[in-house]
Design a protein around this motif. Sequence first.
Motif, PDB file in Angstrom:
ATOM      1  N   GLY A  40     -35.375  26.868  17.905  1.00  0.00           N
ATOM      2  CA  GLY A  40     -34.567  25.691  17.603  1.00  0.00           C
ATOM      3  C   GLY A  40     -34.750  24.582  18.618  1.00  0.00           C
ATOM      4  N   THR A  41     -33.668  23.845  18.865  1.00  0.00           N
ATOM      5  CA  THR A  41     -33.735  22.632  19.671  1.00  0.00           C
ATOM      6  C   THR A  41     -32.729  22.727  20.816  1.00  0.00           C
ATOM      7  N   TYR A  42     -33.163  22.321  21.994  1.00  0.00           N
ATOM      8  CA  TYR A  42     -32.325  22.373  23.205  1.00  0.00           C
ATOM      9  C   TYR A  42     -31.988  20.955  23.654  1.00  0.00           C
ATOM     10  N   LEU A  59     -41.059  16.717  23.148  1.00  0.00           N
ATOM     11  CA  LEU A  59     -42.051  16.850  22.079  1.00  0.00           C
ATOM     12  C   LEU A  59     -42.970  15.631  22.027  1.00  0.00           C
ATOM     13  N   PHE A  60     -42.373  14.449  22.099  1.00  0.00           N
ATOM     14  CA  PHE A  60     -43.148  13.213  22.013  1.00  0.00           C
ATOM     15  C   PHE A  60     -43.434  12.619  23.388  1.00  0.00           C
ATOM     16  N   GLN A  61     -42.891  13.254  24.448  1.00  0.00           N
ATOM     17  CA  GLN A  61     -43.060  12.755  25.823  1.00  0.00           C
ATOM     18  C   GLN A  61     -42.728  11.268  25.882  1.00  0.00           C
ATOM     19  N   LEU A 104     -31.831  14.853  27.154  1.00  0.00           N
ATOM     20  CA  LEU A 104     -33.204  15.333  27.082  1.00  0.00           C
ATOM     21  C   LEU A 104     -33.278  16.393  25.982  1.00  0.00           C
ATOM     22  N   VAL A 105     -34.252  16.236  25.087  1.00  0.00           N
ATOM     23  CA  VAL A 105     -34.389  17.143  23.939  1.00  0.00           C
ATOM     24  C   VAL A 105     -35.696  17.910  24.042  1.00  0.00           C
ATOM     25  N   ALA A 106     -35.612  19.226  23.897  1.00  0.00           N
ATOM     26  CA  ALA A 106     -36.816  20.061  23.850  1.00  0.00           C
ATOM     27  C   ALA A 106     -36.709  20.975  22.647  1.00  0.00           C
ATOM     28  N   LEU A 109     -39.414  24.617  17.705  1.00  0.00           N
ATOM     29  CA  LEU A 109     -39.576  24.704  16.253  1.00  0.00           C
ATOM     30  C   LEU A 109     -40.806  23.900  15.835  1.00  0.00           C
ATOM     31  N   PRO A 110     -41.621  24.417  14.916  1.00  0.00           N
ATOM     32  CA  PRO A 110     -42.681  23.559  14.379  1.00  0.00           C
ATOM     33  C   PRO A 110     -42.070  22.452  13.514  1.00  0.00           C
ATOM     34  N   GLN A 111     -42.682  21.287  13.543  1.00  0.00           N
ATOM     35  CA  GLN A 111     -42.180  20.160  12.743  1.00  0.00           C
ATOM     36  C   GLN A 111     -42.705  20.254  11.316  1.00  0.00           C
ATOM     37  N   ASN A 112     -41.909  19.813  10.389  1.00  0.00           N
ATOM     38  CA  ASN A 112     -42.363  19.656   9.004  1.00  0.00           C
ATOM     39  C   ASN A 112     -42.998  20.929   8.438  1.00  0.00           C
ATOM     40  N   SER A 113     -42.404  22.059   8.771  1.00  0.00           N
ATOM     41  CA  SER A 113     -42.929  23.337   8.287  1.00  0.00           C
ATOM     42  C   SER A 113     -41.894  24.095   7.480  1.00  0.00           C
ATOM     43  N   GLY A 114     -40.806  23.418   7.134  1.00  0.00           N
ATOM     44  CA  GLY A 114     -39.798  24.068   6.307  1.00  0.00           C
ATOM     45  C   GLY A 114     -38.769  24.862   7.093  1.00  0.00           C
ATOM     46  N   LEU A 115     -38.734  24.692   8.422  1.00  0.00           N
ATOM     47  CA  LEU A 115     -37.703  25.373   9.219  1.00  0.00           C
ATOM     48  C   LEU A 115     -36.641  24.389   9.690  1.00  0.00           C
ATOM     49  N   SER A 116     -36.740  23.179   9.188  1.00  0.00           N
ATOM     50  CA  SER A 116     -35.735  22.144   9.384  1.00  0.00           C
ATOM     51  C   SER A 116     -35.508  21.720  10.830  1.00  0.00           C
ATOM     52  N   SER A 117     -36.592  21.292  11.452  1.00  0.00           N
ATOM     53  CA  SER A 117     -36.460  20.761  12.813  1.00  0.00           C
ATOM     54  C   SER A 117     -35.595  19.506  12.808  1.00  0.00           C
ATOM     55  N   SER A 118     -35.610  18.734  11.722  1.00  0.00           N
ATOM     56  CA  SER A 118     -34.829  17.488  11.711  1.00  0.00           C
ATOM     57  C   SER A 118     -33.332  17.774  11.692  1.00  0.00           C
ATOM     58  N   ALA A 119     -32.911  18.776  10.907  1.00  0.00           N
ATOM     59  CA  ALA A 119     -31.480  19.095  10.879  1.00  0.00           C
ATOM     60  C   ALA A 119     -31.054  19.759  12.183  1.00  0.00           C
ATOM     61  N   SER A 120     -31.938  20.569  12.769  1.00  0.00           N
ATOM     62  CA  SER A 120     -31.632  21.190  14.059  1.00  0.00           C
ATOM     63  C   SER A 120     -31.440  20.106  15.124  1.00  0.00           C
ATOM     64  N   PHE A 121     -32.328  19.122  15.091  1.00  0.00           N
ATOM     65  CA  PHE A 121     -32.277  17.989  16.020  1.00  0.00           C
ATOM     66  C   PHE A 121     -30.973  17.195  15.834  1.00  0.00           C
ATOM     67  N   THR A 122     -30.646  16.888  14.610  1.00  0.00           N
ATOM     68  CA  THR A 122     -29.510  16.007  14.330  1.00  0.00           C
ATOM     69  C   THR A 122     -28.166  16.723  14.531  1.00  0.00           C
ATOM     70  N   PRO A 204     -50.514  21.429   5.867  1.00  0.00           N
ATOM     71  CA  PRO A 204     -49.672  20.229   5.800  1.00  0.00           C
ATOM     72  C   PRO A 204     -49.033  20.109   4.425  1.00  0.00           C
ATOM     73  N   ARG A 205     -47.764  19.772   4.380  1.00  0.00           N
ATOM     74  CA  ARG A 205     -47.059  19.774   3.092  1.00  0.00           C
ATOM     75  C   ARG A 205     -47.198  18.427   2.389  1.00  0.00           C
ATOM     76  N   LYS A 206     -48.454  18.050   2.131  1.00  0.00           N
ATOM     77  CA  LYS A 206     -48.727  16.729   1.547  1.00  0.00           C
ATOM     78  C   LYS A 206     -48.176  16.599   0.132  1.00  0.00           C
TER      79      LYS A 206
HETATM   80  P1  ADP Z   1     -38.662  19.489   9.129  1.00  0.00           P
HETATM   81  O1  ADP Z   1     -37.223  19.139   9.152  1.00  0.00           O
HETATM   82  O2  ADP Z   1     -39.067  20.256   7.909  1.00  0.00           O
HETATM   83  O3  ADP Z   1     -39.149  20.154  10.378  1.00  0.00           O
HETATM   84  P2  ADP Z   1     -38.904  16.618   8.954  1.00  0.00           P
HETATM   85  O4  ADP Z   1     -40.060  15.726   8.660  1.00  0.00           O
HETATM   86  O5  ADP Z   1     -37.707  16.548   8.081  1.00  0.00           O
HETATM   87  O6  ADP Z   1     -39.487  18.120   9.025  1.00  0.00           O
HETATM   88  O7  ADP Z   1     -38.387  16.352  10.423  1.00  0.00           O
HETATM   89  C1  ADP Z   1     -39.286  16.224  11.506  1.00  0.00           C
HETATM   90  C2  ADP Z   1     -38.904  15.006  12.314  1.00  0.00           C
HETATM   91  O8  ADP Z   1     -37.639  15.245  12.998  1.00  0.00           O
HETATM   92  C3  ADP Z   1     -39.876  14.679  13.422  1.00  0.00           C
HETATM   93  O9  ADP Z   1     -40.958  13.917  12.957  1.00  0.00           O
HETATM   94  C4  ADP Z   1     -38.987  13.891  14.379  1.00  0.00           C
HETATM   95  O10 ADP Z   1     -38.809  12.564  13.924  1.00  0.00           O
HETATM   96  C5  ADP Z   1     -37.637  14.621  14.256  1.00  0.00           C
HETATM   97  N1  ADP Z   1     -37.514  15.651  15.310  1.00  0.00           N
HETATM   98  C6  ADP Z   1     -37.363  16.959  15.127  1.00  0.00           C
HETATM   99  N2  ADP Z   1     -37.300  17.616  16.315  1.00  0.00           N
HETATM  100  C7  ADP Z   1     -37.438  16.670  17.273  1.00  0.00           C
HETATM  101  C8  ADP Z   1     -37.496  16.687  18.713  1.00  0.00           C
HETATM  102  N3  ADP Z   1     -37.383  17.833  19.405  1.00  0.00           N
HETATM  103  N4  ADP Z   1     -37.647  15.499  19.352  1.00  0.00           N
HETATM  104  C9  ADP Z   1     -37.746  14.346  18.657  1.00  0.00           C
HETATM  105  N5  ADP Z   1     -37.707  14.277  17.325  1.00  0.00           N
HETATM  106  C10 ADP Z   1     -37.568  15.412  16.629  1.00  0.00           C
END
Ligand code: ADP
Length: 359
Positions: A40-42, A59-61, A104-106, A109-122, A204-206
């Motif tokens: 997940g996200t820290y 992630l993006f430095q 600071l966010v670390a 989770l892989p991005q855009n792989s269906g494990l919802s990094s965006s919801a974890s982040f938000t 890639p989930r094109k």
């Molecule tokens: P998924 O939610 O399936 O992983 P999304 O495209 O919905 O894919 O979300 C990925 C986006 O969420 C990233 O491109 C970025 O904008 C944001 N994000 C997720 N994790 C981080 C992170 N640790 N730091 C900055 N942005 C993040």
Amino acid sequence: QSVFNRLPHAIYFAPGRVNLIGEHIDYNGGRVLPAAISTGTYFAIARNGAARANVFSTLFQERKTIELSELLSIKATGHWTDYIVGLLLQLNNSFAPLAGVDILVASDLPQNSGLSSSASFTVGFGFALCDLLGFDLDRVSLALAARAAENDFVGVNCGIMDQFAIAMGKADHCIELDCSSLEYELVPMHLAGYEIVIANSMVPRKLAESNYNLRRTECEQALNVLQKQYSVVHLCELSASQVESCTELRKADVLWRRARHAVNENERVYESVAALKQGRLADFGICMNASHDSLRDDYEVSCPELDVLVDAARSIPGCLGSRMTGAGFGGCTVSIVESATLPEFSARLLEAYARSTSY
Ligand code: ADP
Ligand code: MG
């Protein structure tokens, strides 16, 4: 400390999530069965005494500053900070004025792989901020705010499953969730001796988004046909035999198969929940296998690489079931695997995948 020249007040973790079963039925009135996962996200967070949020993503430095006084006029740009601004706007509705923070966010989770990094982040950012600043926001409201941030500000048309699973997940449980009513139940997972294993296809989930919209339309069309015969609002209110016996729908082969997936998958969620409650893990595995086959053949949202992963997983002793998870056309598979066989499972899965694909 090296980024913001101060020590964090606290460090928070938000999980990612995996949907165990119940795929492509949230928009058909069906139930989903996601679980929070240990990747997940820290967030390291501290007040900064200024009227701004300073955010650094490992992630993006990259470090960005959001002026809180300008919050209402900021436009989304497609940058990763959109998620932060979107959530700040949600919190600003209830808790203005917001105080300045350094975060600071670390993430692992892989991005855009269906494990919802965006919801974890938000969700994680929202939780950390509310806890630090003393905002009284319950977890369901937090999930709704995080979803609204994605829908209204970032511009992603996602449902509530991801945010809900991440905000409400509990160790050793999955969540049976009705995405429209938000009725839910925490279902215990008696995994003793077994693990949930996620394999990332790296594809890639094109095609995912356009096909997702197409499937939604196909389900609406199937529903229109079925509504001539049955008075229902959602596909998942129907039984498999009702769909099977609709002769008009059968003539439209594609729509018939889409509807068949929806009703069968919905029944598999109920079967899975019953199996998990009674500790019948092998029966849950059978449901997972049937779910994948239906997504591949009836719903047609798998891809050759996901099928390779699933077929390889099922052929390895100790694997009770394996399926694609998420919208499809790439992303991950999820399997239930005997703990003792994990090293062998990983090695054989990787070997089979490398032999058959270019990923
Ligand atoms: P998924 O939610 O399936 O992983 P999304 O495209 O919905 O894919 O979300 C990925 C986006 O969420 C990233 O491109 C970025 O904008 C944001 N994000 C997720 N994790 C981080 C992170 N640790 N730091 C900055 N942005 C993040
Ligand atoms: Mg997302």
